[in-house]
Every structure is written in C-alpha cells, then in structure tokens.
Design a protein around this motif. Structure first.
Motif, short mmCIF file in Angstrom:
data_model
loop_
_atom_site.label_atom_id
_atom_site.label_comp_id
_atom_site.label_asym_id
_atom_site.label_seq_id
_atom_site.Cartn_x
_atom_site.Cartn_y
_atom_site.Cartn_z
N LEU A 136 43.75 41.33 43.87
CA LEU A 136 42.45 40.81 44.32
C LEU A 136 42.16 39.45 43.69
O LEU A 136 41.69 38.53 44.37
N ILE A 137 42.47 39.30 42.43
CA ILE A 137 42.27 38.01 41.75
C ILE A 137 43.16 36.95 42.39
O ILE A 137 42.70 35.84 42.71
N ASP A 138 44.44 37.26 42.61
CA ASP A 138 45.36 36.29 43.21
C ASP A 138 44.89 35.87 44.60
O ASP A 138 44.87 34.68 44.93
N ARG A 139 44.51 36.83 45.42
CA ARG A 139 44.07 36.51 46.78
C ARG A 139 42.75 35.76 46.78
O ARG A 139 42.51 34.92 47.65
N SER A 140 41.89 36.06 45.82
CA SER A 140 40.61 35.35 45.74
C SER A 140 40.82 33.88 45.38
O SER A 140 40.16 33.00 45.93
N LYS A 141 41.75 33.62 44.46
CA LYS A 141 42.08 32.24 44.13
C LYS A 141 42.55 31.49 45.37
O LYS A 141 42.12 30.37 45.64
N LYS A 142 43.45 32.12 46.12
CA LYS A 142 43.98 31.48 47.33
C LYS A 142 42.90 31.25 48.38
O LYS A 142 43.01 30.35 49.20
N ALA A 143 41.85 32.08 48.35
CA ALA A 143 40.75 31.94 49.31
C ALA A 143 39.73 30.90 48.86
O ALA A 143 38.73 30.69 49.54
N GLY A 144 39.97 30.24 47.72
CA GLY A 144 39.06 29.20 47.25
C GLY A 144 37.88 29.70 46.44
O GLY A 144 36.94 28.94 46.16
N ILE A 145 37.92 30.94 46.04
CA ILE A 145 36.85 31.50 45.21
C ILE A 145 37.01 30.98 43.79
O ILE A 145 38.13 30.92 43.27
N LYS A 146 35.90 30.62 43.17
CA LYS A 146 35.96 30.02 41.83
C LYS A 146 35.50 30.95 40.72
O LYS A 146 35.96 30.85 39.60
N GLU A 147 34.57 31.86 41.01
CA GLU A 147 34.05 32.77 39.99
C GLU A 147 34.04 34.19 40.54
O GLU A 147 33.66 34.42 41.68
N MET A 148 34.47 35.13 39.69
CA MET A 148 34.47 36.53 40.08
C MET A 148 33.64 37.30 39.06
O MET A 148 33.80 37.12 37.86
N LEU A 149 32.75 38.13 39.58
CA LEU A 149 31.87 38.94 38.74
C LEU A 149 32.18 40.41 38.96
O LEU A 149 32.59 40.82 40.05
N ALA A 150 31.94 41.18 37.92
CA ALA A 150 32.01 42.64 38.01
C ALA A 150 30.69 43.17 37.47
O ALA A 150 30.28 42.81 36.37
N VAL A 151 30.02 43.97 38.26
CA VAL A 151 28.77 44.60 37.84
C VAL A 151 29.08 46.08 37.70
O VAL A 151 29.32 46.76 38.70
N ILE A 152 29.09 46.57 36.47
CA ILE A 152 29.61 47.90 36.17
C ILE A 152 28.55 48.72 35.45
O ILE A 152 27.86 48.22 34.56
N ALA A 153 28.42 49.98 35.83
CA ALA A 153 27.47 50.88 35.18
C ALA A 153 27.76 50.95 33.69
O ALA A 153 28.93 50.96 33.27
N ASP A 154 26.70 51.00 32.88
CA ASP A 154 26.90 51.03 31.43
C ASP A 154 27.21 52.43 30.90
O ASP A 154 27.43 52.60 29.71
N GLN A 155 27.28 53.41 31.79
CA GLN A 155 27.67 54.77 31.41
C GLN A 155 28.64 55.31 32.46
O GLN A 155 28.44 55.08 33.65
N GLY A 156 29.67 55.96 32.04
CA GLY A 156 30.57 56.61 32.98
C GLY A 156 31.59 55.69 33.64
O GLY A 156 32.31 56.12 34.52
N ALA A 157 31.66 54.44 33.22
CA ALA A 157 32.60 53.50 33.83
C ALA A 157 33.34 52.70 32.76
O ALA A 157 33.72 51.55 32.99
#
Length: 196
Positions: A136-157
């Motif tokens: 996903l990171i590799d393909r996102s770079k190729k698609a011109g995406i510059k920043e990737m965020l992850a929003v993750i639950a603070d419990q159970g993840a």
C-alpha cells in the motif's frame, strides 16, 4: 578399563520409556497473491469488514456496511486513483484487503490519505498485514500521495500500532474518548508517515 564399561546398558521397561517423538506434520505454506481489487471482490470485502464491526473496536462503525456503501467507497477510490488491493489464496479466497481514502474531503488534502487494512480471521498472525501495508505504501507513492495517516483505536489495536511503527509511522497525536462502542469510551492514536 572398568568392568562396567563392558556390560550392556540397562533399559527402562517398555511402559516407562518415553514415546518416540513424532515429527510434526508439515505445515501447509501460507500462499497468496496481491492484486488490485475489483468490483467482484466487494461482497467478500464487506464480509471481512463487517466481522470487525460486529466483534472489535478496530473500527468505530457500529452498523454493518452494505454492499451499496462498499460500491460507493470503491468507486470513489477508483476515481481518485487511490490504491485498493486484495490478497487472495491460490484457490481464490479473499484473505484480506487494504486501501487508502481521503484524509479529509477538502481539495487541499488530496495528497494526504488514511490507510485501512483488514484481514480475514484465518489470515491473521501470518505476516499478511505487513505485506499489505508495504504494498500500500509503495502504490501510494506511485500514485503521488505525499502523506499517509493511520487512525487507530487506543484499545484493542496494539498490533496495528506496532505494525505501523515498524514501517516508520510516527505518533503525532491522540484523541481521548472520541468514540463510544460496546458500552465504553475509546480514543484514537494518530500516526503519520511522509512518502516523499
């Protein structure tokens, strides 16, 4: 030489001897192929996702997503040229999926995305999440995406947070008590990675 050295070795009675060690059965290798998601995958994607909706706090959705909702989400990612990939077994079973979506709907955010990765229950713990995130990171770079965020639950993840940190995501913030699911409050951890 001592006389004892010439005497035959004593053996335990058969009933007391340890059982011969059996070789463990050979494990079937965990095989999969990564490819772009297609519309025909959406019913299986919905099934995997809805498992997490019903059983975990890794998504804050409380209601199962419909096929219509998944079709809309898929069409939107296609239109934006965002990666949406699946992992399938040699028999064609969908094992997991990963995609990116717009962080915010305002145009200025178009090169900043949020990633999502979900695995079928039988595919967890086998390293597939790592493979999907890397792709996903590799393909996102190729698609011109510059920043990737992850929003993750603070419990159970916790495994998801650790996975993202292994790929160089850095924690950039936390929001406490912003979600309420299964009768308790949840917060989120925000992680970010520059794809320059």
């Amino acid at each position: 030489m001592l006389e004892e050295e010439y005497q035959p070795r004593r053996q335990l009675p058969r009933a007391l001897r340890p059982a011969p060690t059996e070789k463990p059965p050979l494990e079937v290798p965990f095989e999969y192929e990564l490819r772009d998601a297609v519309a025909g995958d959406l019913p299986y994607i919905r099934e995997i996702y809805n498992h997490y909706v019903a059983n975990t706090v890794v998504t804050f959705d409380e209601d199962a997503m419909t096929l219509k909702e998944w079709r809309h989400k898929f069409a939107w990612t296609q239109k934006a040229n965002y990666p949406f990939i699946v992992a399938v077994s040699p028999s064609g079973t969908l094992l997991g999926f990963a995609y990116v979506s717009a962080w915010k709907q305002k145009a200025a955010y178009r090169r900043t995305v949020e990633d999502s990765i979900y695995l079928g229950p039988a595919a967890t713990g086998k390293g597939l999440g790592k493979v999907l995130l890397g792709e996903l990171i590799d393909r996102s770079k190729k698609a011109g995406i510059k920043e990737m965020l992850a929003v993750i639950a603070d419990q159970g993840a916790e495994a998801s947070i650790a996975l993202h940190e292994r790929f160089g995501f850095k924690e950039v913030g936390r929001l406490g008590r912003v979600g309420f699911k299964f009768e308790h409050w949840l917060g989120t951890v925000l992680l970010q990675k520059s794809l320059k």
